[in-house]
Design a protein around this motif. Structure first.
Motif, mmCIF file in Angstrom:
data_model
loop_
_atom_site.group_PDB
_atom_site.id
_atom_site.type_symbol
_atom_site.label_atom_id
_atom_site.label_comp_id
_atom_site.label_asym_id
_atom_site.label_seq_id
_atom_site.Cartn_x
_atom_site.Cartn_y
_atom_site.Cartn_z
ATOM 1 N N ARG A 1 52.916 8.154 61.837
ATOM 2 C CA ARG A 1 52.428 7.386 60.684
ATOM 3 C C ARG A 1 51.888 6.025 61.117
ATOM 4 O O ARG A 1 50.879 5.541 60.582
ATOM 5 C CB ARG A 1 53.545 7.214 59.651
ATOM 6 N N ARG B 1 50.917 19.335 61.403
ATOM 7 C CA ARG B 1 50.073 19.044 60.260
ATOM 8 C C ARG B 1 50.704 17.911 59.435
ATOM 9 O O ARG B 1 51.885 17.952 59.113
ATOM 10 C CB ARG B 1 49.934 20.302 59.399
ATOM 11 N N THR B 2 49.912 16.869 59.152
ATOM 12 C CA THR B 2 50.356 15.808 58.247
ATOM 13 C C THR B 2 49.459 15.828 57.010
ATOM 14 O O THR B 2 48.544 16.639 56.896
ATOM 15 C CB THR B 2 50.269 14.420 58.923
ATOM 16 N N GLN B 3 49.704 14.904 56.083
ATOM 17 C CA GLN B 3 48.871 14.843 54.881
ATOM 18 C C GLN B 3 47.459 14.374 55.191
ATOM 19 O O GLN B 3 46.535 14.599 54.404
ATOM 20 C CB GLN B 3 49.517 13.908 53.851
ATOM 21 N N LEU C 1 57.722 11.460 63.681
ATOM 22 C CA LEU C 1 56.900 11.359 62.480
ATOM 23 C C LEU C 1 56.638 9.904 62.099
ATOM 24 O O LEU C 1 55.555 9.558 61.625
ATOM 25 C CB LEU C 1 57.580 12.096 61.324
ATOM 26 N N GLU D 1 48.456 6.633 62.537
ATOM 27 C CA GLU D 1 47.492 6.894 61.469
ATOM 28 C C GLU D 1 47.116 5.603 60.739
ATOM 29 O O GLU D 1 45.935 5.364 60.453
ATOM 30 C CB GLU D 1 48.063 7.911 60.486
#
Length: 581
Positions: free
Chosen positions: A245, A121-123, A241, A248
Protein backbone atom coordinates in the motif's frame (compact mmCIF):
# COMPACT_ATOMS: atom_id res chain seq x y z
CA UNK A 1 -5.63 -24.72 -16.11
CA UNK A 2 -5.49 -26.78 -12.95
CA UNK A 3 -2.50 -27.82 -10.98
CA UNK A 4 -1.87 -29.46 -7.64
CA UNK A 5 0.73 -28.29 -5.16
CA UNK A 6 3.70 -30.52 -4.64
CA UNK A 7 3.62 -32.95 -1.74
CA UNK A 8 5.11 -31.18 1.25
CA UNK A 9 4.69 -34.01 3.73
CA UNK A 10 7.95 -35.85 3.01
CA UNK A 11 10.23 -35.97 6.06
CA UNK A 12 13.10 -33.52 6.22
CA UNK A 13 16.58 -34.69 7.15
CA UNK A 14 17.39 -34.15 10.81
CA UNK A 15 19.91 -31.42 11.54
CA UNK A 16 22.26 -31.98 14.44
CA UNK A 17 22.87 -29.07 16.76
CA UNK A 18 26.55 -28.11 16.85
CA UNK A 19 28.31 -28.99 20.11
CA UNK A 20 28.42 -26.26 22.66
CA UNK A 21 31.80 -24.72 23.39
CA UNK A 22 33.32 -24.80 26.85
CA UNK A 23 32.19 -21.22 27.34
CA UNK A 24 28.54 -21.87 26.45
CA UNK A 25 27.89 -25.32 27.93
CA UNK A 26 25.05 -25.15 30.39
CA UNK A 27 23.97 -21.72 29.17
CA UNK A 28 20.65 -21.08 27.48
CA UNK A 29 21.17 -19.88 23.88
CA UNK A 30 18.53 -17.48 22.66
CA UNK A 31 17.29 -18.37 19.19
CA UNK A 32 18.40 -16.12 16.34
CA UNK A 33 15.71 -13.61 15.51
CA UNK A 34 14.44 -13.77 11.94
CA UNK A 35 14.63 -10.52 9.97
CA UNK A 36 11.37 -8.70 9.43
CA UNK A 37 11.95 -8.25 5.71
CA UNK A 38 13.56 -9.93 2.72
CA UNK A 39 15.02 -8.29 -0.37
CA UNK A 40 12.48 -8.85 -3.12
CA UNK A 41 11.83 -7.93 -6.76
CA UNK A 42 8.39 -6.44 -7.36
CA UNK A 43 6.67 -5.93 -10.72
CA UNK A 44 3.36 -4.34 -11.65
CA UNK A 45 1.51 -6.14 -14.44
CA UNK A 46 -0.73 -4.77 -17.16
CA UNK A 47 -4.23 -6.25 -17.20
CA UNK A 48 -7.28 -5.39 -19.34
CA UNK A 49 -9.47 -2.79 -17.66
CA UNK A 50 -12.87 -4.02 -16.54
CA UNK A 51 -12.09 -7.66 -17.35
CA UNK A 52 -11.73 -10.36 -14.71
CA UNK A 53 -8.42 -11.90 -15.73
CA UNK A 54 -7.31 -15.40 -14.82
CA UNK A 55 -3.92 -14.91 -13.18
CA UNK A 56 -2.59 -17.99 -15.00
CA UNK A 57 -2.62 -15.86 -18.17
CA UNK A 58 0.12 -13.62 -16.71
CA UNK A 59 2.59 -16.52 -16.64
CA UNK A 60 4.78 -17.07 -19.70
CA UNK A 61 3.30 -19.89 -21.77
CA UNK A 62 6.64 -21.76 -21.81
CA UNK A 63 6.17 -22.45 -18.10
CA UNK A 64 2.42 -23.07 -18.22
CA UNK A 65 2.95 -25.95 -20.66
CA UNK A 66 5.65 -27.70 -18.63
CA UNK A 67 4.89 -30.71 -16.48
CA UNK A 68 6.88 -29.55 -13.44
CA UNK A 69 5.13 -26.18 -13.32
CA UNK A 70 3.10 -25.82 -10.10
CA UNK A 71 0.35 -23.21 -9.65
CA UNK A 72 -1.54 -22.92 -6.37
CA UNK A 73 -4.32 -20.40 -5.62
CA UNK A 74 -3.58 -18.25 -2.55
CA UNK A 75 -6.03 -16.71 -0.11
CA UNK A 76 -4.17 -16.25 3.16
CA UNK A 77 -4.55 -13.45 5.72
CA UNK A 78 -5.55 -10.95 3.06
CA UNK A 79 -3.01 -12.03 0.45
CA UNK A 80 -4.99 -13.17 -2.59
CA UNK A 81 -3.43 -14.42 -5.78
CA UNK A 82 -1.50 -17.29 -7.35
CA UNK A 83 1.71 -18.99 -6.25
CA UNK A 84 3.83 -20.38 -9.08
CA UNK A 85 6.89 -22.56 -8.49
CA UNK A 86 9.17 -24.47 -10.80
CA UNK A 87 12.52 -26.26 -10.70
CA UNK A 88 14.25 -26.67 -14.01
CA UNK A 89 16.66 -29.58 -14.04
CA UNK A 90 19.25 -30.23 -16.70
CA UNK A 91 20.98 -33.57 -17.06
CA UNK A 92 24.26 -31.96 -17.96
CA UNK A 93 25.46 -28.39 -18.41
CA UNK A 94 26.47 -27.18 -21.85
CA UNK A 95 30.06 -26.59 -20.75
CA UNK A 96 30.44 -30.17 -19.48
CA UNK A 97 31.10 -31.30 -23.05
CA UNK A 98 33.76 -28.63 -23.50
CA UNK A 99 35.61 -29.80 -20.40
CA UNK A 100 35.36 -33.40 -21.63
CA UNK A 101 36.92 -32.41 -24.95
CA UNK A 102 39.73 -30.46 -23.28
CA UNK A 103 40.64 -32.98 -20.58
CA UNK A 104 39.69 -36.35 -22.06
CA UNK A 105 37.61 -36.96 -18.93
CA UNK A 106 33.91 -37.70 -19.09
CA UNK A 107 32.50 -34.61 -17.34
CA UNK A 108 28.78 -34.59 -16.53
CA UNK A 109 27.80 -31.78 -14.19
CA UNK A 110 24.07 -31.34 -13.65
CA UNK A 111 22.40 -28.04 -12.80
CA UNK A 112 19.06 -27.08 -11.31
CA UNK A 113 17.47 -23.64 -11.35
CA UNK A 114 14.69 -22.80 -8.87
CA UNK A 115 12.02 -20.21 -9.61
CA UNK A 116 9.31 -18.70 -7.45
CA UNK A 117 6.55 -16.30 -8.50
CA UNK A 118 3.72 -14.90 -6.41
CA UNK A 119 0.96 -13.01 -8.24
CA UNK A 120 -0.99 -10.74 -5.88
CA UNK A 121 -4.16 -8.89 -6.73
CA UNK A 122 -5.01 -5.62 -4.95
CA UNK A 123 -7.85 -3.15 -5.51
CA UNK A 124 -5.55 -1.05 -7.73
CA UNK A 125 -3.46 -3.53 -9.73
CA UNK A 126 -1.88 -6.98 -10.01
CA UNK A 127 1.70 -7.38 -8.77
CA UNK A 128 4.33 -10.06 -9.20
CA UNK A 129 6.85 -10.92 -6.48
CA UNK A 130 9.74 -13.06 -7.76
CA UNK A 131 12.44 -15.22 -6.21
CA UNK A 132 15.36 -16.99 -7.83
CA UNK A 133 14.72 -17.08 -11.57
CA UNK A 134 11.04 -16.33 -11.07
CA UNK A 135 11.16 -13.14 -13.14
CA UNK A 136 11.55 -15.29 -16.26
CA UNK A 137 8.13 -16.82 -15.56
CA UNK A 138 6.30 -13.51 -16.14
CA UNK A 139 4.86 -12.97 -19.61
CA UNK A 140 7.06 -10.03 -20.79
CA UNK A 141 4.12 -8.50 -22.66
CA UNK A 142 2.35 -8.03 -19.31
CA UNK A 143 5.06 -5.91 -17.64
CA UNK A 144 4.08 -2.34 -16.76
CA UNK A 145 7.19 -0.67 -18.15
CA UNK A 146 6.79 2.61 -16.25
CA UNK A 147 6.32 1.17 -12.77
CA UNK A 148 9.87 1.10 -11.42
CA UNK A 149 10.91 4.61 -12.44
CA UNK A 150 7.53 6.02 -11.41
CA UNK A 151 8.31 4.84 -7.88
CA UNK A 152 11.98 5.89 -7.99
CA UNK A 153 11.27 9.49 -8.98
CA UNK A 154 8.84 9.84 -6.07
CA UNK A 155 10.84 8.15 -3.33
CA UNK A 156 14.62 8.50 -3.78
CA UNK A 157 16.76 11.06 -1.98
CA UNK A 158 18.41 13.15 -4.71
CA UNK A 159 21.64 13.23 -2.67
CA UNK A 160 21.95 9.44 -2.38
CA UNK A 161 21.91 8.28 -6.01
CA UNK A 162 24.57 5.58 -6.39
CA UNK A 163 23.84 4.19 -9.86
CA UNK A 164 22.17 5.45 -13.03
CA UNK A 165 21.84 3.57 -16.32
CA UNK A 166 20.62 5.55 -19.28
CA UNK A 167 19.87 4.93 -22.94
CA UNK A 168 20.44 7.74 -25.41
CA UNK A 169 17.54 8.42 -27.75
CA UNK A 170 19.53 8.67 -30.95
CA UNK A 171 20.24 6.52 -33.97
CA UNK A 172 23.28 5.00 -32.27
CA UNK A 173 21.30 3.37 -29.48
CA UNK A 174 24.01 4.20 -26.91
CA UNK A 175 23.81 2.93 -23.34
CA UNK A 176 26.00 3.79 -20.38
CA UNK A 177 26.01 3.30 -16.64
CA UNK A 178 27.53 5.48 -13.93
CA UNK A 179 27.96 4.53 -10.29
CA UNK A 180 29.39 5.96 -7.09
CA UNK A 181 30.16 3.99 -3.94
CA UNK A 182 28.70 6.54 -1.53
CA UNK A 183 26.12 8.11 -3.80
CA UNK A 184 25.68 11.75 -4.75
CA UNK A 185 23.86 14.19 -7.02
CA UNK A 186 22.68 13.12 -10.45
CA UNK A 187 25.03 15.56 -12.17
CA UNK A 188 27.92 14.34 -10.01
CA UNK A 189 27.45 10.97 -11.69
CA UNK A 190 27.78 12.60 -15.10
CA UNK A 191 24.20 11.78 -16.03
CA UNK A 192 23.18 13.59 -19.21
CA UNK A 193 19.41 13.76 -18.92
CA UNK A 194 19.23 15.59 -22.23
CA UNK A 195 18.17 13.22 -24.99
CA UNK A 196 18.26 10.12 -22.84
CA UNK A 197 15.93 7.77 -20.96
CA UNK A 198 16.91 6.39 -17.58
CA UNK A 199 16.28 2.64 -17.36
CA UNK A 200 17.81 1.94 -13.93
CA UNK A 201 18.45 4.02 -10.83
CA UNK A 202 19.64 3.03 -7.36
CA UNK A 203 19.60 5.09 -4.20
CA UNK A 204 18.15 5.58 -0.72
CA UNK A 205 14.39 6.05 -0.35
CA UNK A 206 13.21 8.63 2.16
CA UNK A 207 10.03 9.24 4.19
CA UNK A 208 8.41 5.89 3.41
CA UNK A 209 6.80 4.02 6.36
CA UNK A 210 7.92 0.58 5.16
CA UNK A 211 8.53 -2.37 7.46
CA UNK A 212 12.29 -2.34 6.85
CA UNK A 213 12.76 1.08 8.46
CA UNK A 214 10.13 0.69 11.18
CA UNK A 215 12.78 0.08 13.86
CA UNK A 216 14.53 3.36 13.07
CA UNK A 217 17.91 1.64 12.64
CA UNK A 218 17.91 0.83 8.93
CA UNK A 219 18.10 2.83 5.74
CA UNK A 220 16.11 1.78 2.71
CA UNK A 221 18.23 1.05 -0.36
CA UNK A 222 16.13 0.70 -3.50
CA UNK A 223 17.07 -0.33 -7.04
CA UNK A 224 14.54 0.45 -9.77
CA UNK A 225 14.46 -0.47 -13.44
CA UNK A 226 11.79 0.67 -15.86
CA UNK A 227 9.65 -2.34 -14.91
CA UNK A 228 10.70 -3.44 -11.39
CA UNK A 229 11.54 -2.37 -7.86
CA UNK A 230 14.04 -4.32 -5.77
CA UNK A 231 13.74 -3.55 -2.07
CA UNK A 232 13.15 -5.28 1.30
CA UNK A 233 9.50 -6.22 1.82
CA UNK A 234 7.75 -7.53 4.92
CA UNK A 235 7.69 -11.29 5.49
CA UNK A 236 4.25 -11.58 7.11
CA UNK A 237 1.01 -11.02 5.17
CA UNK A 238 0.16 -7.93 7.20
CA UNK A 239 3.61 -6.38 6.75
CA UNK A 240 3.74 -7.28 3.05
CA UNK A 241 0.32 -5.81 2.27
CA UNK A 242 1.17 -2.70 4.28
CA UNK A 243 4.37 -2.23 2.30
CA UNK A 244 2.47 -2.74 -0.96
CA UNK A 245 0.00 0.00 0.00
CA UNK A 246 2.89 2.38 0.74
CA UNK A 247 4.36 1.66 -2.71
CA UNK A 248 0.99 2.24 -4.39
CA UNK A 249 0.47 5.53 -2.53
CA UNK A 250 3.98 6.64 -3.49
CA UNK A 251 3.38 5.92 -7.18
CA UNK A 252 0.14 7.93 -7.01
CA UNK A 253 1.97 11.11 -5.98
CA UNK A 254 1.42 13.78 -8.65
CA UNK A 255 5.03 14.87 -9.21
CA UNK A 256 8.64 13.71 -8.80
CA UNK A 257 10.68 14.77 -5.80
CA UNK A 258 12.90 17.90 -6.05
CA UNK A 259 16.13 17.19 -7.88
CA UNK A 260 14.66 14.32 -9.88
CA UNK A 261 12.41 16.34 -12.21
CA UNK A 262 14.98 16.19 -14.99
CA UNK A 263 14.45 12.43 -15.32
CA UNK A 264 10.76 12.96 -16.05
CA UNK A 265 11.16 15.44 -18.89
CA UNK A 266 10.67 12.80 -21.54
CA UNK A 267 6.99 11.93 -21.77
CA UNK A 268 5.71 8.46 -22.51
CA UNK A 269 2.79 8.05 -24.91
CA UNK A 270 2.10 4.54 -23.57
CA UNK A 271 -0.81 5.53 -21.35
CA UNK A 272 -2.55 7.38 -24.15
CA UNK A 273 -3.35 4.21 -26.06
CA UNK A 274 -3.68 4.04 -29.84
CA UNK A 275 -4.33 7.73 -30.50
CA UNK A 276 -4.11 9.35 -33.94
CA UNK A 277 -0.58 10.49 -33.06
CA UNK A 278 0.58 7.02 -32.04
CA UNK A 279 -1.03 5.44 -35.12
CA UNK A 280 0.79 7.91 -37.34
CA UNK A 281 4.12 7.21 -35.63
CA UNK A 282 3.54 3.47 -35.93
CA UNK A 283 2.89 3.91 -39.65
CA UNK A 284 6.18 5.78 -40.14
CA UNK A 285 8.06 3.07 -38.25
CA UNK A 286 6.33 0.40 -40.33
CA UNK A 287 7.54 2.09 -43.52
CA UNK A 288 11.12 2.23 -42.28
CA UNK A 289 11.07 -1.47 -41.44
CA UNK A 290 10.33 -2.17 -45.10
CA UNK A 291 13.02 0.20 -46.45
CA UNK A 292 16.56 -1.20 -46.15
CA UNK A 293 17.99 2.28 -46.73
CA UNK A 294 15.84 4.14 -44.19
CA UNK A 295 17.71 6.15 -41.55
CA UNK A 296 16.84 6.88 -37.94
CA UNK A 297 16.38 3.20 -37.09
CA UNK A 298 18.72 0.98 -35.09
CA UNK A 299 18.90 -1.74 -32.43
CA UNK A 300 19.19 -1.17 -28.70
CA UNK A 301 18.99 -4.07 -26.22
CA UNK A 302 15.95 -3.88 -23.92
CA UNK A 303 16.72 -3.42 -20.24
CA UNK A 304 16.18 -7.07 -19.34
CA UNK A 305 18.72 -8.13 -22.00
CA UNK A 306 21.30 -5.35 -21.59
CA UNK A 307 23.22 -7.05 -18.72
CA UNK A 308 23.64 -10.22 -20.82
CA UNK A 309 24.67 -8.82 -24.20
CA UNK A 310 28.40 -8.97 -23.41
CA UNK A 311 28.09 -12.68 -22.53
CA UNK A 312 25.94 -13.66 -25.53
CA UNK A 313 27.58 -16.02 -28.03
CA UNK A 314 24.52 -16.42 -30.23
CA UNK A 315 21.20 -14.72 -30.91
CA UNK A 316 18.10 -16.47 -32.15
CA UNK A 317 15.28 -14.67 -33.98
CA UNK A 318 12.01 -16.58 -34.15
CA UNK A 319 9.01 -15.57 -36.24
CA UNK A 320 6.35 -18.14 -37.03
CA UNK A 321 8.06 -21.16 -38.53
CA UNK A 322 11.16 -19.18 -39.46
CA UNK A 323 14.25 -19.07 -37.24
CA UNK A 324 17.46 -17.17 -37.82
CA UNK A 325 20.56 -17.64 -35.69
CA UNK A 326 23.36 -15.05 -35.77
CA UNK A 327 26.52 -14.36 -33.79
CA UNK A 328 25.94 -10.60 -33.63
CA UNK A 329 22.48 -9.09 -34.08
CA UNK A 330 22.10 -6.37 -36.70
CA UNK A 331 19.12 -4.25 -37.75
CA UNK A 332 19.18 -5.93 -41.16
CA UNK A 333 18.63 -9.32 -39.48
CA UNK A 334 15.39 -8.00 -38.05
CA UNK A 335 14.30 -6.32 -41.27
CA UNK A 336 14.92 -9.52 -43.20
CA UNK A 337 12.18 -11.32 -41.29
CA UNK A 338 9.49 -8.64 -41.65
CA UNK A 339 10.20 -6.58 -44.77
CA UNK A 340 8.24 -8.95 -47.06
CA UNK A 341 5.07 -8.31 -45.07
CA UNK A 342 2.55 -5.90 -46.56
CA UNK A 343 2.49 -2.26 -45.47
CA UNK A 344 1.03 -1.62 -42.00
CA UNK A 345 1.75 -5.24 -41.02
CA UNK A 346 5.54 -5.12 -40.49
CA UNK A 347 5.39 -3.64 -36.99
CA UNK A 348 2.75 -6.21 -36.03
CA UNK A 349 5.08 -8.94 -37.29
CA UNK A 350 7.90 -7.42 -35.26
CA UNK A 351 5.77 -7.62 -32.12
CA UNK A 352 5.09 -11.30 -32.85
CA UNK A 353 8.80 -12.01 -33.35
CA UNK A 354 10.89 -13.25 -30.42
CA UNK A 355 14.60 -12.54 -29.91
CA UNK A 356 16.62 -14.53 -27.37
CA UNK A 357 20.26 -14.42 -26.26
CA UNK A 358 22.32 -17.53 -25.58
CA UNK A 359 25.59 -18.04 -23.73
CA UNK A 360 26.72 -20.76 -26.16
CA UNK A 361 26.90 -21.11 -29.95
CA UNK A 362 24.64 -24.20 -29.82
CA UNK A 363 21.80 -22.16 -28.25
CA UNK A 364 21.31 -24.57 -25.35
CA UNK A 365 22.08 -22.10 -22.52
CA UNK A 366 19.59 -19.19 -22.68
CA UNK A 367 20.40 -15.82 -21.15
CA UNK A 368 16.86 -14.98 -20.12
CA UNK A 369 13.50 -15.40 -21.79
CA UNK A 370 12.71 -14.56 -25.43
CA UNK A 371 11.79 -10.89 -25.79
CA UNK A 372 9.41 -9.44 -28.41
CA UNK A 373 11.33 -8.05 -31.37
CA UNK A 374 9.81 -4.55 -31.25
CA UNK A 375 11.43 -3.98 -27.84
CA UNK A 376 14.84 -4.16 -29.54
CA UNK A 377 14.10 -1.32 -31.96
CA UNK A 378 15.04 2.34 -31.46
CA UNK A 379 13.66 4.91 -33.91
CA UNK A 380 13.56 8.70 -34.13
CA UNK A 381 10.74 10.66 -35.83
CA UNK A 382 10.34 14.43 -36.13
CA UNK A 383 6.68 15.44 -35.91
CA UNK A 384 5.91 19.14 -36.04
CA UNK A 385 7.54 20.97 -33.15
CA UNK A 386 8.16 17.77 -31.17
CA UNK A 387 10.53 14.85 -31.40
CA UNK A 388 9.29 11.31 -30.90
CA UNK A 389 11.33 8.24 -30.07
CA UNK A 390 10.37 4.59 -30.21
CA UNK A 391 12.22 2.78 -27.44
CA UNK A 392 11.63 -0.62 -25.82
CA UNK A 393 8.25 -0.99 -27.50
CA UNK A 394 6.78 2.43 -26.68
CA UNK A 395 6.72 5.94 -28.09
CA UNK A 396 8.13 8.88 -26.13
CA UNK A 397 7.59 12.54 -26.81
CA UNK A 398 10.11 15.30 -26.39
CA UNK A 399 7.72 18.22 -26.58
CA UNK A 400 7.11 21.66 -25.17
CA UNK A 401 7.98 20.85 -21.55
CA UNK A 402 11.24 19.22 -22.55
CA UNK A 403 12.13 22.05 -24.92
CA UNK A 404 11.43 24.65 -22.24
CA UNK A 405 13.67 22.81 -19.79
CA UNK A 406 16.26 22.58 -22.55
CA UNK A 407 16.04 26.33 -23.18
CA UNK A 408 16.40 27.08 -19.47
CA UNK A 409 19.58 25.03 -19.16
CA UNK A 410 21.10 26.45 -22.36
CA UNK A 411 20.28 30.00 -21.26
CA UNK A 412 21.97 29.41 -17.89
CA UNK A 413 25.04 27.95 -19.60
CA UNK A 414 25.31 30.90 -22.00
CA UNK A 415 25.05 33.41 -19.13
CA UNK A 416 28.24 32.23 -17.40
CA UNK A 417 31.00 34.88 -17.71
CA UNK A 418 34.03 33.72 -19.67
CA UNK A 419 36.63 36.44 -19.02
CA UNK A 420 37.42 36.31 -22.75
CA UNK A 421 37.05 39.06 -25.37
CA UNK A 422 37.18 38.13 -29.04
CA UNK A 423 37.15 40.37 -32.13
CA UNK A 424 34.24 40.61 -34.52
CA UNK A 425 34.10 38.37 -37.59
CA UNK A 426 32.53 40.53 -40.29
CA UNK A 427 30.13 39.02 -42.80
CA UNK A 428 31.49 38.84 -46.33
CA UNK A 429 35.17 39.18 -45.38
CA UNK A 430 37.62 36.42 -44.54
CA UNK A 431 35.66 33.27 -43.73
CA UNK A 432 38.30 30.76 -42.63
CA UNK A 433 38.86 30.03 -38.95
CA UNK A 434 42.65 30.29 -39.29
CA UNK A 435 42.33 34.00 -40.15
CA UNK A 436 40.05 34.66 -37.20
CA UNK A 437 42.32 32.80 -34.76
CA UNK A 438 45.24 34.96 -35.86
CA UNK A 439 43.20 38.11 -35.26
CA UNK A 440 42.19 36.91 -31.79
CA UNK A 441 45.79 36.04 -30.87
CA UNK A 442 46.96 39.58 -31.73
CA UNK A 443 45.21 40.86 -28.61
CA UNK A 444 47.42 41.43 -25.54
CA UNK A 445 47.49 38.37 -23.29
CA UNK A 446 46.34 35.92 -26.02
CA UNK A 447 48.50 33.30 -27.75
CA UNK A 448 47.94 31.39 -30.98
CA UNK A 449 47.78 27.60 -30.67
CA UNK A 450 45.82 26.91 -33.87
CA UNK A 451 47.58 24.24 -35.99
CA UNK A 452 50.26 23.90 -33.31
CA UNK A 453 49.58 20.27 -32.56
CA UNK A 454 51.12 18.30 -29.72
CA UNK A 455 52.79 15.28 -31.29
CA UNK A 456 53.50 12.05 -29.42
CA UNK A 457 53.72 8.37 -30.24
CA UNK A 458 50.12 8.01 -29.11
CA UNK A 459 48.87 9.67 -32.29
CA UNK A 460 51.01 7.56 -34.68
CA UNK A 461 52.72 10.47 -36.37
CA UNK A 462 49.75 12.82 -36.13
CA UNK A 463 49.01 15.26 -33.35
CA UNK A 464 46.36 16.79 -31.12
CA UNK A 465 45.34 20.43 -31.29
CA UNK A 466 44.73 21.37 -27.66
CA UNK A 467 43.03 24.67 -28.46
CA UNK A 468 42.91 27.41 -31.11
CA UNK A 469 43.83 30.32 -28.82
CA UNK A 470 45.08 30.45 -25.22
CA UNK A 471 43.24 33.14 -23.23
CA UNK A 472 44.76 35.64 -20.78
CA UNK A 473 43.99 33.45 -17.76
CA UNK A 474 44.89 30.20 -19.52
CA UNK A 475 41.45 29.60 -21.01
CA UNK A 476 41.44 26.94 -23.72
CA UNK A 477 39.55 28.78 -26.48
CA UNK A 478 38.17 26.63 -29.29
CA UNK A 479 36.63 28.37 -32.29
CA UNK A 480 34.01 27.13 -34.74
CA UNK A 481 31.95 28.69 -37.53
CA UNK A 482 28.65 26.84 -37.74
CA UNK A 483 25.01 27.08 -38.71
CA UNK A 484 22.04 26.49 -36.39
CA UNK A 485 22.27 22.70 -36.60
CA UNK A 486 24.62 20.19 -35.01
CA UNK A 487 26.72 19.17 -38.02
CA UNK A 488 29.01 22.18 -37.89
CA UNK A 489 29.39 21.98 -34.12
CA UNK A 490 30.20 18.27 -33.82
CA UNK A 491 33.90 18.83 -34.59
CA UNK A 492 34.10 21.57 -31.95
CA UNK A 493 32.54 19.37 -29.29
CA UNK A 494 34.75 16.42 -30.21
CA UNK A 495 37.85 18.61 -30.06
CA UNK A 496 36.92 19.92 -26.62
CA UNK A 497 36.33 16.47 -25.14
CA UNK A 498 39.45 15.00 -26.71
CA UNK A 499 41.66 17.87 -25.53
CA UNK A 500 40.53 17.81 -21.90
CA UNK A 501 40.54 14.03 -21.68
CA UNK A 502 44.02 13.74 -23.22
CA UNK A 503 45.49 16.47 -21.01
CA UNK A 504 44.06 14.67 -18.02
CA UNK A 505 45.24 11.14 -18.78
CA UNK A 506 48.23 11.41 -21.15
CA UNK A 507 51.30 12.63 -19.24
CA UNK A 508 53.42 13.07 -22.41
CA UNK A 509 50.86 15.34 -24.06
CA UNK A 510 50.41 17.29 -20.83
CA UNK A 511 54.15 17.85 -20.40
CA UNK A 512 54.64 19.01 -24.00
CA UNK A 513 51.68 21.37 -23.81
CA UNK A 514 52.89 22.90 -20.54
CA UNK A 515 56.38 23.27 -21.96
CA UNK A 516 54.93 25.24 -24.88
CA UNK A 517 52.98 27.47 -22.46
CA UNK A 518 56.12 28.07 -20.39
CA UNK A 519 57.96 29.26 -23.50
CA UNK A 520 55.25 31.77 -24.34
CA UNK A 521 54.50 32.87 -20.78
CA UNK A 522 57.58 32.54 -18.56
CA UNK A 523 55.95 34.59 -15.79
CA UNK A 524 52.76 32.50 -15.52
CA UNK A 525 52.93 29.11 -13.73
CA UNK A 526 51.68 26.75 -16.47
CA UNK A 527 50.36 24.18 -13.97
CA UNK A 528 47.65 26.64 -12.91
CA UNK A 529 46.04 26.27 -16.34
CA UNK A 530 45.34 22.59 -15.85
CA UNK A 531 44.47 22.65 -12.15
CA UNK A 532 40.88 23.47 -13.09
CA UNK A 533 40.93 24.10 -16.84
CA UNK A 534 38.45 26.51 -18.39
CA UNK A 535 37.20 25.55 -21.84
CA UNK A 536 35.72 28.40 -23.88
CA UNK A 537 33.65 27.31 -26.87
CA UNK A 538 33.58 30.32 -29.19
CA UNK A 539 30.87 29.92 -31.84
CA UNK A 540 30.01 32.07 -34.84
CA UNK A 541 26.58 31.31 -36.21
CA UNK A 542 25.51 32.16 -39.74
CA UNK A 543 25.50 35.93 -40.35
CA UNK A 544 27.00 36.41 -36.91
CA UNK A 545 23.65 36.24 -35.09
CA UNK A 546 23.85 36.09 -31.28
CA UNK A 547 24.10 32.65 -29.71
CA UNK A 548 20.89 32.04 -27.74
CA UNK A 549 18.49 29.21 -27.00
CA UNK A 550 16.36 30.54 -29.89
CA UNK A 551 19.20 30.58 -32.43
CA UNK A 552 20.11 26.89 -31.99
CA UNK A 553 18.05 23.93 -33.13
CA UNK A 554 16.86 21.64 -30.33
CA UNK A 555 19.40 18.92 -30.93
CA UNK A 556 22.22 21.43 -31.27
CA UNK A 557 21.21 22.49 -27.76
CA UNK A 558 21.19 18.84 -26.71
CA UNK A 559 24.71 18.30 -28.09
CA UNK A 560 25.93 21.50 -26.42
CA UNK A 561 24.61 20.53 -22.99
CA UNK A 562 25.89 16.97 -23.28
CA UNK A 563 29.36 18.32 -24.07
CA UNK A 564 29.21 20.72 -21.12
CA UNK A 565 28.19 17.93 -18.73
CA UNK A 566 30.95 15.64 -20.02
CA UNK A 567 33.61 18.33 -19.60
CA UNK A 568 32.38 19.23 -16.12
CA UNK A 569 32.60 15.55 -15.24
CA UNK A 570 36.30 15.70 -16.14
CA UNK A 571 36.87 18.66 -13.81
CA UNK A 572 36.74 21.47 -16.39
CA UNK A 573 34.79 24.71 -16.30
CA UNK A 574 32.78 25.36 -19.45
CA UNK A 575 31.98 28.75 -20.96
CA UNK A 576 30.20 29.59 -24.23
CA UNK A 577 30.56 32.90 -26.12
CA UNK A 578 29.22 34.34 -29.36
CA UNK A 579 31.55 35.57 -32.09
CA UNK A 580 29.66 38.50 -33.56
CA UNK A 581 29.76 39.82 -37.10
Amino acid sequence: MSACPRDRTSPRPAHRRPPASSQTQGATLSPKKSPLTRKTSLYRLRTPEGIALDLHALVDERYRDRGDFTATPVDHAGVKGLLVTDSLARDSTEWSGVLSDLTGIDVRVASRTASGLLLVRTQRAVYAVTYGMGHHMIDPLRLDLGFGLQFALRSLDQHSISLVRRHFMDARGRTDENSATRGGELRDLGTEWIGSIVSKITGTAVDLPLTHVSDGRHTLRVSCTDSSITLPLGRTPQQFLGDLRVIEDTCDRPAPLPGLESLARVRSLRRRGRTTLVRGLDSQLDQRLGDPHASGLTLSPPSECAPHTADARAVRLMYGSRTIQVDDLDIDDVRRLVRDRSEEHRLRALKDMRIQLFADAECTDPLGAPVPGHRWITAEVRSGAAYHFYWQGSWYEVGAEFLQALRDDVTELLSRPSGVVLPHWPVGERTDEAWFNEQAAKQPGYDLFDRKTVRTGTFRGGGLEICDVLGPEGQLIMVKKADKGTSGLSHLFTQARAAVETLRYDSEVREKFLARVAELRPNQPPEEILATPTVVLAIRLKYGVPLTADSLFAFAQVALLQTAVALQGMGARVRIITIRA
